[in-house]
Design a protein around this motif. Structure first.
Motif, mmCIF file in Angstrom:
data_model
loop_
_atom_site.group_PDB
_atom_site.id
_atom_site.type_symbol
_atom_site.label_atom_id
_atom_site.label_comp_id
_atom_site.label_asym_id
_atom_site.label_seq_id
_atom_site.Cartn_x
_atom_site.Cartn_y
_atom_site.Cartn_z
ATOM 1 N N GLY A 60 38.463 44.399 34.952
ATOM 2 C CA GLY A 60 38.219 43.313 34.010
ATOM 3 C C GLY A 60 36.804 43.457 33.483
ATOM 4 O O GLY A 60 35.858 43.537 34.275
ATOM 5 N N ARG A 127 41.334 44.282 29.804
ATOM 6 C CA ARG A 127 42.028 44.423 31.080
ATOM 7 C C ARG A 127 42.667 45.810 31.177
ATOM 8 O O ARG A 127 43.745 46.040 30.651
ATOM 9 C CB ARG A 127 43.081 43.305 31.186
ATOM 10 C CG ARG A 127 44.093 43.445 32.300
ATOM 11 C CD ARG A 127 43.475 43.555 33.674
ATOM 12 N NE ARG A 127 42.697 42.424 34.109
ATOM 13 C CZ ARG A 127 43.181 41.331 34.698
ATOM 14 N NH1 ARG A 127 44.461 41.207 34.897
ATOM 15 N NH2 ARG A 127 42.371 40.376 35.112
ATOM 16 N N TYR A 157 36.430 30.666 32.550
ATOM 17 C CA TYR A 157 37.414 30.815 33.626
ATOM 18 C C TYR A 157 37.730 29.465 34.265
ATOM 19 O O TYR A 157 38.867 29.160 34.576
ATOM 20 C CB TYR A 157 36.835 31.780 34.663
ATOM 21 C CG TYR A 157 37.786 32.176 35.758
ATOM 22 C CD1 TYR A 157 39.038 32.707 35.453
ATOM 23 C CD2 TYR A 157 37.431 32.057 37.093
ATOM 24 C CE1 TYR A 157 39.903 33.090 36.451
ATOM 25 C CE2 TYR A 157 38.298 32.451 38.097
ATOM 26 C CZ TYR A 157 39.527 32.961 37.776
ATOM 27 O OH TYR A 157 40.391 33.347 38.765
ATOM 28 N N TYR A 190 45.674 40.234 45.061
ATOM 29 C CA TYR A 190 45.776 38.982 44.307
ATOM 30 C C TYR A 190 47.088 38.281 44.646
ATOM 31 O O TYR A 190 47.138 37.061 44.738
ATOM 32 C CB TYR A 190 45.594 39.255 42.803
ATOM 33 C CG TYR A 190 44.198 39.800 42.553
ATOM 34 C CD1 TYR A 190 43.165 38.961 42.163
ATOM 35 C CD2 TYR A 190 43.891 41.133 42.812
ATOM 36 C CE1 TYR A 190 41.875 39.436 42.005
ATOM 37 C CE2 TYR A 190 42.608 41.633 42.670
ATOM 38 C CZ TYR A 190 41.602 40.777 42.263
ATOM 39 O OH TYR A 190 40.326 41.263 42.134
ATOM 40 N N ALA A 224 38.530 34.576 43.135
ATOM 41 C CA ALA A 224 38.451 35.925 42.556
ATOM 42 C C ALA A 224 37.032 36.171 42.056
ATOM 43 O O ALA A 224 36.811 36.616 40.927
ATOM 44 C CB ALA A 224 39.471 36.076 41.439
ATOM 45 N N THR A 284 33.119 38.649 36.362
ATOM 46 C CA THR A 284 33.259 38.812 34.913
ATOM 47 C C THR A 284 33.859 37.562 34.287
ATOM 48 O O THR A 284 33.373 37.053 33.281
ATOM 49 C CB THR A 284 34.151 40.028 34.618
ATOM 50 O OG1 THR A 284 33.497 41.174 35.145
ATOM 51 C CG2 THR A 284 34.382 40.210 33.137
ATOM 52 N N ALA A 285 34.927 37.060 34.903
ATOM 53 C CA ALA A 285 35.580 35.864 34.363
ATOM 54 C C ALA A 285 34.718 34.628 34.617
ATOM 55 O O ALA A 285 34.529 33.797 33.736
ATOM 56 C CB ALA A 285 36.956 35.702 34.985
HETATM 57 C C1 COI Z 1 37.474 39.139 36.612
HETATM 58 O O1 COI Z 1 36.496 38.420 36.809
HETATM 59 O O2 COI Z 1 37.496 40.042 35.758
HETATM 60 C C2 COI Z 1 38.676 38.993 37.390
HETATM 61 O O3 COI Z 1 39.373 39.942 37.501
HETATM 62 C C3 COI Z 1 38.963 37.715 38.000
HETATM 63 C C4 COI Z 1 40.402 37.268 37.820
HETATM 64 C C5 COI Z 1 40.734 36.886 36.429
HETATM 65 C C6 COI Z 1 41.373 38.197 38.442
#
Ligand code: COI
Ligand code: PLP
Length: 343
Positions: A60, A127, A157, A190, A224, A284-285
């Motif tokens: 991600g 992604r 997020y 996950y 996450a 990241t999210a």
């Molecule tokens: C991210 O922060 O990129 C993640 O993968 C967190 C989640 C959306 C799986």
């Protein structure tokens, strides 16, 4: 180029169909050409190893449109390297860094109109994923693989955005095993976290904060995302084999050092939760999101922080990181690549 009819300022962290995705297959011992697709579907053999034995990994990362109109991708070399580690961790074919980066550039360029405007505070989430595609009934690695990269414009997020969240902690759930796959980014981790996440949501919390799966003594992964705490002038984050080495966390540690803070990567005993001035989670999210309260749902104990607003250090780190990503702060560590569009 027609602008999509999206409410850019109110995008959730979710899936929106963009124009194209890119794909690359590994077959006969080599990676093929990058292919462009406008389909949201993948043709898969009913016995593909990803479907039966979980040969799947993902990444991600994000692209940001700055006020200068430039589009920056944040630290994609780090994602490329982690993608290799994840592949190797579940016996998949690793994709070379250069090919990964080429795919990222291509998918961003092809979906230019889906990169949110600067003012929206949103970004383009990229992604990448890899799947084993050979038919397998015996448990063994696939011979053929596919890497797909899709993009989707995303907002924050956590629903509340950059506001303190409440998280819960319980010893009844493990995300991963002590010597398992916690430090790589594979779908199975996950899947194994969904019940814990659902439990947290059902009780009104944003996410579950895990303790380490071996001794249940130290803070581990936070939903996450990685966990961090601020104590005086020190940024503390878990050193653990069972958490994903977050690229955001690595960046925040560097920014904290740049600001003259001490950085400690070490085991964080549960009891130390009562000693932090600020706590948060990062990814990241999640970027870095303050945590206002942590409830230990096994014994009713509560650790309270500021539920009203983000603390000063979290705010400073957040602004600095976002500034670098959107090009409003100097990128002194060369973390961003500006995407060159062919006009
Ligand atoms: C991210 O922060 O990129 C993640 O993968 C967190 C989640 C959306 C799986
Ligand atoms: N930990 C887990 C389990 C994650 O899914 C993520 C998201 O990628 C992170 C941590 C944060 O990592 P990064 O900052 O590289 O996105």
């Amino acid at each position: 180029m027609e602008t999509p009819n999206l409410d850019w300022g109110n995008l959730p962290f979710g899936y929106v169909k963009a124009d194209y995705n890119v794909r690359c297959t590994y077959k006969d011992g080599k990676w093929g050409e990058i292919e462009v697709s406008d389909s949201e579907y993948v043709p898969l053999h009913i016995a593909a190893s990803c479907l039966h034995y979980g040969q799947e990994s993902f990444e991600g990362l994000k692209a940001f449109r700055g006020p200068d109109g430039k589009v920056r991708v944040f630290r994609m070399d780090e994602n490329a390297k982690r993608f290799i580690r994840s592949a190797e961790g579940i016996s998949m074919q690793p994709m070379p860094v250069e090919l990964f980066e080429e795919m990222v550039r291509k998918v961003v360029k092809l979906n230019e109109r889906f990169i949110p405007p600067y003012e929206s505070g949103a970004s383009l989430y990229i992604r990448p994923l890899e799947i084993g595609t050979s038919p397998k009934i015996g448990v063994s690695p696939s011979e053929e693989y596919m890497v797909i990269m899709l993009v989707t414009p995303v907002g924050p997020y956590f629903k509340a955005g950059f506001r303190p969240t409440k998280v819960c902690l319980s010893r009844d759930y493990d995300r991963v095993a002590p010597k398992g796959t916690g430090s790589i980014k594979i779908g199975g981790n996950y899947a194994a976290s969904l019940n814990a996440g659902q439990k947290a949501h059902d009780l009104g919390y944003a996410v579950m904060l895990y303790l380490d799966p071996k001794e249940k003594a130290y803070l581990d992964e936070c939903g996450a995302a990685n966990f961090y705490g601020i104590k005086g002038n020190t940024y503390v984050t878990p050193a653990s084999e069972t958490i994903l080495p977050s690229i955001t966390n690595k960046s925040l540690r560097q920014l904290a050092r740049d600001m003259g803070m001490e950085v400690e990567e070490r085991h964080i005993p549960y009891e130390e939760l009562s000693e932090f001035d600020e706590v948060g989670n990062c990814g990241t999210a999640a970027v870095c999101t303050p945590i206002g309260q942590i409830d230990d749902i096994d014994n009713g104990r509560t650790f309270s922080f500021d539920m009203n607003e983000a603390g000063p250090v979290t705010t400073k780190l957040y602004n600095k990181l976002r500034g670098i990503q959107y090009g409003t702060e100097p990128d002194t560590h060369n973390w961003c690549e500006v995407i060159e569009f062919d006009r």
